[in-house]
Design a protein around this motif. Structure first.
Motif, mmCIF file in Angstrom:
data_model
loop_
_atom_site.group_PDB
_atom_site.id
_atom_site.type_symbol
_atom_site.label_atom_id
_atom_site.label_comp_id
_atom_site.label_asym_id
_atom_site.label_seq_id
_atom_site.Cartn_x
_atom_site.Cartn_y
_atom_site.Cartn_z
ATOM 1 N N ILE A 1 0.841 -1.210 0.000
ATOM 2 C CA ILE A 1 0.000 0.000 0.000
ATOM 3 C C ILE A 1 0.871 1.251 0.000
ATOM 4 O O ILE A 1 0.573 2.233 -0.701
ATOM 5 C CB ILE A 1 -0.948 -0.004 1.219
ATOM 6 C CG1 ILE A 1 -1.961 -1.146 1.096
ATOM 7 C CG2 ILE A 1 -1.674 1.333 1.342
ATOM 8 C CD1 ILE A 1 -2.806 -1.109 -0.172
ATOM 9 N N LEU A 2 1.971 1.238 0.744
ATOM 10 C CA LEU A 2 2.882 2.380 0.753
ATOM 11 C C LEU A 2 3.501 2.579 -0.621
ATOM 12 O O LEU A 2 3.603 3.716 -1.116
ATOM 13 C CB LEU A 2 3.974 2.168 1.801
ATOM 14 C CG LEU A 2 5.013 3.292 1.934
ATOM 15 C CD1 LEU A 2 4.343 4.616 2.308
ATOM 16 C CD2 LEU A 2 6.083 2.921 2.953
ATOM 17 N N ALA A 3 3.883 1.492 -1.272
ATOM 18 C CA ALA A 3 4.461 1.582 -2.616
ATOM 19 C C ALA A 3 3.451 2.149 -3.602
ATOM 20 O O ALA A 3 3.800 2.967 -4.464
ATOM 21 C CB ALA A 3 4.935 0.197 -3.077
ATOM 22 N N LEU A 4 2.194 1.727 -3.470
ATOM 23 C CA LEU A 4 1.145 2.259 -4.345
ATOM 24 C C LEU A 4 0.952 3.751 -4.094
ATOM 25 O O LEU A 4 0.835 4.539 -5.044
ATOM 26 C CB LEU A 4 -0.153 1.500 -4.077
ATOM 27 C CG LEU A 4 -1.419 1.998 -4.784
ATOM 28 C CD1 LEU A 4 -1.242 1.983 -6.295
ATOM 29 C CD2 LEU A 4 -2.615 1.133 -4.382
ATOM 30 N N LYS A 5 0.966 4.145 -2.849
ATOM 31 C CA LYS A 5 0.774 5.546 -2.485
ATOM 32 C C LYS A 5 1.882 6.428 -3.050
ATOM 33 O O LYS A 5 1.644 7.564 -3.480
ATOM 34 C CB LYS A 5 0.724 5.662 -0.957
ATOM 35 C CG LYS A 5 0.329 7.027 -0.437
ATOM 36 C CD LYS A 5 0.103 6.957 1.068
ATOM 37 C CE LYS A 5 -0.512 8.261 1.587
ATOM 38 N NZ LYS A 5 -0.892 8.149 3.011
ATOM 39 N N GLU A 6 3.106 5.883 -3.086
ATOM 40 C CA GLU A 6 4.254 6.659 -3.548
ATOM 41 C C GLU A 6 4.492 6.543 -5.047
ATOM 42 O O GLU A 6 5.376 7.211 -5.593
ATOM 43 C CB GLU A 6 5.508 6.209 -2.796
ATOM 44 C CG GLU A 6 5.454 6.518 -1.293
ATOM 45 C CD GLU A 6 6.648 5.984 -0.544
ATOM 46 O OE1 GLU A 6 7.376 5.134 -1.108
ATOM 47 O OE2 GLU A 6 6.866 6.402 0.623
ATOM 48 N N SER A 7 3.694 5.712 -5.720
ATOM 49 C CA SER A 7 3.915 5.474 -7.154
ATOM 50 C C SER A 7 3.397 6.606 -8.039
ATOM 51 O O SER A 7 3.767 6.714 -9.202
ATOM 52 C CB SER A 7 3.228 4.169 -7.570
ATOM 53 O OG SER A 7 1.810 4.291 -7.487
ATOM 54 N N ASP A 8 2.533 7.460 -7.489
ATOM 55 C CA ASP A 8 1.935 8.534 -8.280
ATOM 56 C C ASP A 8 1.673 9.697 -7.335
ATOM 57 O O ASP A 8 1.096 9.511 -6.257
ATOM 58 C CB ASP A 8 0.621 8.040 -8.907
ATOM 59 C CG ASP A 8 0.042 9.012 -9.922
ATOM 60 O OD1 ASP A 8 0.027 10.231 -9.655
ATOM 61 O OD2 ASP A 8 -0.425 8.551 -10.982
ATOM 62 N N SER A 9 2.078 10.888 -7.717
ATOM 63 C CA SER A 9 1.911 12.055 -6.844
ATOM 64 C C SER A 9 0.446 12.306 -6.509
ATOM 65 O O SER A 9 0.121 12.865 -5.452
ATOM 66 C CB SER A 9 2.510 13.298 -7.507
ATOM 67 O OG SER A 9 1.860 13.567 -8.747
ATOM 68 N N LYS A 10 -0.470 11.873 -7.405
ATOM 69 C CA LYS A 10 -1.899 12.090 -7.155
ATOM 70 C C LYS A 10 -2.421 11.163 -6.070
ATOM 71 O O LYS A 10 -3.491 11.397 -5.511
ATOM 72 C CB LYS A 10 -2.701 11.866 -8.451
ATOM 73 C CG LYS A 10 -2.385 12.861 -9.570
ATOM 74 C CD LYS A 10 -3.302 12.676 -10.758
ATOM 75 C CE LYS A 10 -3.071 11.363 -11.483
ATOM 76 N NZ LYS A 10 -1.734 11.294 -12.121
ATOM 77 N N TYR A 11 -1.678 10.096 -5.756
ATOM 78 C CA TYR A 11 -2.158 9.119 -4.796
ATOM 79 C C TYR A 11 -1.696 9.394 -3.364
ATOM 80 O O TYR A 11 -2.167 8.759 -2.423
ATOM 81 C CB TYR A 11 -1.704 7.713 -5.198
ATOM 82 C CG TYR A 11 -2.313 7.217 -6.495
ATOM 83 C CD1 TYR A 11 -3.355 7.903 -7.120
ATOM 84 C CD2 TYR A 11 -1.834 6.059 -7.106
ATOM 85 C CE1 TYR A 11 -3.904 7.455 -8.303
ATOM 86 C CE2 TYR A 11 -2.384 5.597 -8.295
ATOM 87 C CZ TYR A 11 -3.414 6.304 -8.892
ATOM 88 O OH TYR A 11 -3.955 5.857 -10.070
#
Length: 400
Positions: A57-67
């Motif tokens: 979940i942290l990786a997903l959050k950091e994968s796109d500035s919009k997230y």
């Protein structure tokens, strides 16, 4: 349209893990996934994501500035939706619909932004757009680039199965032929925990083992949530977090996991904000509707809603006994294992149903004594109900 509707993929993120293989392995052991975390100075039983899931979940959050400003309830759903789309083999050109709901919504962000407001008397720019209930489905539609309809809703603990009802209806109408449905919940926050404690239904500690040797229930201190323990003397609901998503398609494709053979829904007349009748009339109606003309004896397993409260558990069992008067199916639940995930709970129960059909093995509640266990699992009924008696029952049939 008389063409059947099938489930062609399921994906989830929960205290049980990330992959269907890992989740099934967790179901095969009798250990609970519940742990204690501290909220406002009080150690509290919860069903929390494991370290690997949190890293994803942290990786997903950091994968796109919009997230980076999205609530966990959205991120959980994004993760599960990506996996479900990949498993189903869908492309964005399919223009499938999306309906992912949540009971509580963006709980962490609500608390964060309101605390800021109380302190500064001003609100952050993103406070409103990141806490609207439509937040989940709209972000999934954006992330997966589908042009189909996107819907969000909150119908408390039956939210995920209501999403399935919506997707089913859209496909039956002929307006689309694919729909992604599910629920997501991230309720492990101080204020949310406090709200459930205020209802006097949260687990304080595991119940003591009963003294009667003849009892069918052998309660154990190792299981803080005593869902489907009809001998318990106190409420034992425990909150959990997670998301689960399924892909619905018209017809019976080669990759179909199960056919939706029946759907049922009902709402009780309210006597109280969280009321349900002694024999759960809403469940009687929803189960009867889902069964249709089918002989109730043909149902092999029921995955209970069973929230771990005294009245919630007993009323559902009484409703089942009234509908399945000749032969009560094998009964099970997963809340002793992962807690009550509110809006996501119905779809996580459906995931258990699909796994049991796939592996042809019934998962027992470890502190319940069973008279018999089905050798073959062809049909499973999944129940969910929300505050105020919004019941849904989904009848699944195995693809032979």
């Amino acid at each position: 349209m008389n063409s059947p509707i099938s489930i062609t993929a399921i994906a989830s993120i929960s205290p049980l893990g990330l992959t269907q293989e890992e989740i099934w392995e967790q179901y095969l052991n009798d250990d609970t996934a519940l742990i204690k975390l501290n909220f406002d100075g009080t150690d509290t039983w919860v069903g929390a994501l494991g370290d690997e899931a949190k890293e994803q979940i942290l990786a997903l959050k950091e994968s796109d500035s919009k997230y980076k400003n999205l609530d966990d309830s959205v991120l959980f759903a994004l993760f599960a939706s990506r996996e479900a789309m990949k498993t189903a083999g869908w492309s964005k050109e399919a223009n499938f619909g999306v309906n992912i709901g949540s009971s509580r919504g963006a709980t962490a962000l609500f608390e964060k932004y309101y605390e800021e407001y109380l302190k500064n008397k001003t609100s952050s720019t993103l406070a409103s757009p990141t806490t609207t209930l439509g937040n989940i489905s709209s972000w999934i539609a954006h992330d997966l680039q589908t042009q189909g309809p996107e819907i969000s809703h909150s119908i408390t603990c039956s939210t995920a199965l209501h999403a399935l009802l919506n997707g089913y209806a859209w496909i039956k109408s002929g307006m689309v032929n694919k729909f992604m449905v599910g629920g997501s919940e991230a309720p492990l926050t101080p204020f949310t925990i406090a709200q459930i404690r205020a209802l006097k239904i949260y687990a304080r500690d595991a119940t003591s083992p009963p003294q009667n040797e003849d009892t069918l229930i052998n309660a154990s201190p190792s299981y803080p949530c005593q869902a489907f323990n009809l001998e318990k003397t106190q409420n034992t609901m425990v909150l959990g977090e997670g998301a689960s998503v399924v892909c619905l398609e018209q017809g019976v494709p080669e990759n179909a996991l199960a056919i939706i053979e029946g759907i049922g829904y009902a709402t009780e007349v309210l006597e109280h904000n969280i009321s349900i009748s002694t024999d759960a009339v809403c469940f009687q109606r929803s189960m009867k509707m889902a069964l249709g003309e089918l002989n109730p004896d043909e149902v092999d397993v029921i995955v209970l809603h069973a929230p771990g409260t005294i009245k919630g558990d007993s009323s559902e069992i009484k409703a089942i006994e009234k509908i399945f008067c000749n032969k009560v199916p094998f009964l099970t639940t997963n809340k002793w294992k992962i807690g009550h995930t509110f809006g996501a709970s119905g779809m996580l129960s459906l995931e258990l149903a699909l796994l049991m059909m796939q592996h042809q093995k019934a998962i027992k509640v470890p502190y319940v004594t069973y008279d018999s266990v089905p050798e073959k699992i062809s049909r499973v009924l999944v129940n969910a109900v929300g505050f105020g008696g919004n019941a849904v029952s989904i009848l699944l049939k195995r693809v032979e």
